[in-house]
Design a protein around this motif. Structure first.
Motif, PDB file in Angstrom:
ATOM      1  N   GLN A  72       0.809  -1.215   0.000  1.00  0.00           N
ATOM      2  CA  GLN A  72       0.000   0.000   0.000  1.00  0.00           C
ATOM      3  C   GLN A  72       0.845   1.269   0.000  1.00  0.00           C
ATOM      4  OE1 GLN A  72      -2.689  -0.430   3.312  1.00  0.00           O
ATOM      5  NE2 GLN A  72      -4.036  -1.783   2.162  1.00  0.00           N
ATOM      6  N   LEU A  73       2.131   1.152   0.320  1.00  0.00           N
ATOM      7  CA  LEU A  73       2.995   2.329   0.433  1.00  0.00           C
ATOM      8  C   LEU A  73       4.106   2.366  -0.611  1.00  0.00           C
ATOM      9  CD1 LEU A  73       3.533   2.234   4.312  1.00  0.00           C
ATOM     10  CD2 LEU A  73       1.726   3.435   3.048  1.00  0.00           C
ATOM     11  N   CYS A  74       4.341   1.252  -1.271  1.00  0.00           N
ATOM     12  CA  CYS A  74       5.567   1.070  -2.047  1.00  0.00           C
ATOM     13  C   CYS A  74       5.759   2.056  -3.198  1.00  0.00           C
ATOM     14  CB  CYS A  74       5.687  -0.363  -2.538  1.00  0.00           C
ATOM     15  SG  CYS A  74       4.396  -0.859  -3.689  1.00  0.00           S
ATOM     16  N   ALA A  75       4.715   2.717  -3.671  1.00  0.00           N
ATOM     17  CA  ALA A  75       4.856   3.651  -4.784  1.00  0.00           C
ATOM     18  C   ALA A  75       5.262   5.062  -4.333  1.00  0.00           C
ATOM     19  CB  ALA A  75       3.558   3.723  -5.577  1.00  0.00           C
ATOM     20  N   LEU A  76       5.313   5.296  -3.031  1.00  0.00           N
ATOM     21  CA  LEU A  76       5.644   6.625  -2.508  1.00  0.00           C
ATOM     22  C   LEU A  76       7.059   7.034  -2.923  1.00  0.00           C
ATOM     23  CD1 LEU A  76       4.922   9.019  -0.564  1.00  0.00           C
ATOM     24  CD2 LEU A  76       6.088   7.690   1.222  1.00  0.00           C
ATOM     25  N   PRO A  77       7.232   8.201  -3.548  1.00  0.00           N
ATOM     26  CA  PRO A  77       8.584   8.676  -3.854  1.00  0.00           C
ATOM     27  C   PRO A  77       9.347   9.014  -2.568  1.00  0.00           C
ATOM     28  CG  PRO A  77       6.926   9.907  -5.108  1.00  0.00           C
ATOM     29  CD  PRO A  77       6.197   9.090  -4.083  1.00  0.00           C
ATOM     30  N   ILE A  78      10.586   8.533  -2.485  1.00  0.00           N
ATOM     31  CA  ILE A  78      11.424   8.768  -1.313  1.00  0.00           C
ATOM     32  C   ILE A  78      12.725   9.417  -1.753  1.00  0.00           C
ATOM     33  CG2 ILE A  78      12.648   7.740   0.630  1.00  0.00           C
ATOM     34  CD1 ILE A  78      10.715   5.355   0.456  1.00  0.00           C
ATOM     35  N   LEU A  79      13.018  10.565  -1.157  1.00  0.00           N
ATOM     36  CA  LEU A  79      14.275  11.264  -1.399  1.00  0.00           C
ATOM     37  C   LEU A  79      15.083  11.217  -0.113  1.00  0.00           C
ATOM     38  CD1 LEU A  79      16.172  13.025  -3.065  1.00  0.00           C
ATOM     39  CD2 LEU A  79      14.706  14.978  -2.581  1.00  0.00           C
ATOM     40  N   GLY A  80      16.172  10.449  -0.118  1.00  0.00           N
ATOM     41  CA  GLY A  80      17.030  10.316   1.042  1.00  0.00           C
ATOM     42  C   GLY A  80      17.957  11.512   1.183  1.00  0.00           C
ATOM     43  N   LEU A  81      18.205  11.912   2.424  1.00  0.00           N
ATOM     44  CA  LEU A  81      19.117  13.014   2.727  1.00  0.00           C
ATOM     45  C   LEU A  81      20.128  12.567   3.764  1.00  0.00           C
ATOM     46  CD1 LEU A  81      16.717  16.056   3.239  1.00  0.00           C
ATOM     47  CD2 LEU A  81      18.227  15.650   1.298  1.00  0.00           C
ATOM     48  N   SER A  82      21.378  12.960   3.585  1.00  0.00           N
ATOM     49  CA  SER A  82      22.386  12.595   4.572  1.00  0.00           C
ATOM     50  C   SER A  82      23.505  13.613   4.623  1.00  0.00           C
ATOM     51  CB  SER A  82      22.974  11.226   4.246  1.00  0.00           C
ATOM     52  OG  SER A  82      23.944  10.876   5.205  1.00  0.00           O
ATOM     53  N   ALA A  83      23.954  13.886   5.844  1.00  0.00           N
ATOM     54  CA  ALA A  83      25.130  14.718   6.036  1.00  0.00           C
ATOM     55  C   ALA A  83      26.395  13.873   5.946  1.00  0.00           C
ATOM     56  CB  ALA A  83      25.069  15.411   7.394  1.00  0.00           C
TER      57      ALA A  83
END
Length: 125
Positions: A72-83
């Motif tokens: 139910q969630l797998c299509a959500l676009p995810i943008l990872g951020l890291s320092a």
């Protein structure tokens, strides 16, 4: 209005990003740890997740994996951020399920471009 869930535990980063995104017309909700991020993805249905990789409780890698495993969630676009711009971090984030990755400190125009590209790709049939 496009809804972004910002999963960020650092108060200064969170406040700065939230203000800048809201000025650009986005509705921003906040999660301060990985568990809260997953709960809010389920309950609030954001259009995009802006995901800090170094979150408490569940790190961003685990959050991305769990979202991708949920039909139910797998299509959500995810943008990872890291320092932690270490060699291999981008690849690890993408392998965990992030659609894209950016480093902190955030260069806002580049981040906004990445957000737009992910949102456009998510709306294509």
């Amino acid at each position: 209005m496009v809804k972004i869930l910002l999963a960020e535990d650092n108060e200064l980063n969170r406040d700065m990003l939230m203000r800048r995104l809201e000025r650009r017309g986005y509705q921003v909700d906040i999660a301060m740890d990985g568990e809260e991020a997953i709960e809010k993805v389920r309950s609030h249905g954001p259009d995009l997740l802006l995901l800090d990789i170094s979150l408490p409780i569940l790190d961003g890698f685990e959050v991305a994996r769990r979202i991708r495993e949920d039909p139910q969630l797998c299509a959500l676009p995810i943008l990872g951020l890291s320092a932690h711009a270490m060699q291999g971090d981008r690849e690890r984030a993408l392998a965990a399920g992030c659609d894209d990755y950016d480093t902190k400190p955030v260069e806002m125009e580049r981040l906004l471009d990445k957000i737009q590209l992910l949102l456009q790709a998510a709306t294509r049939p």
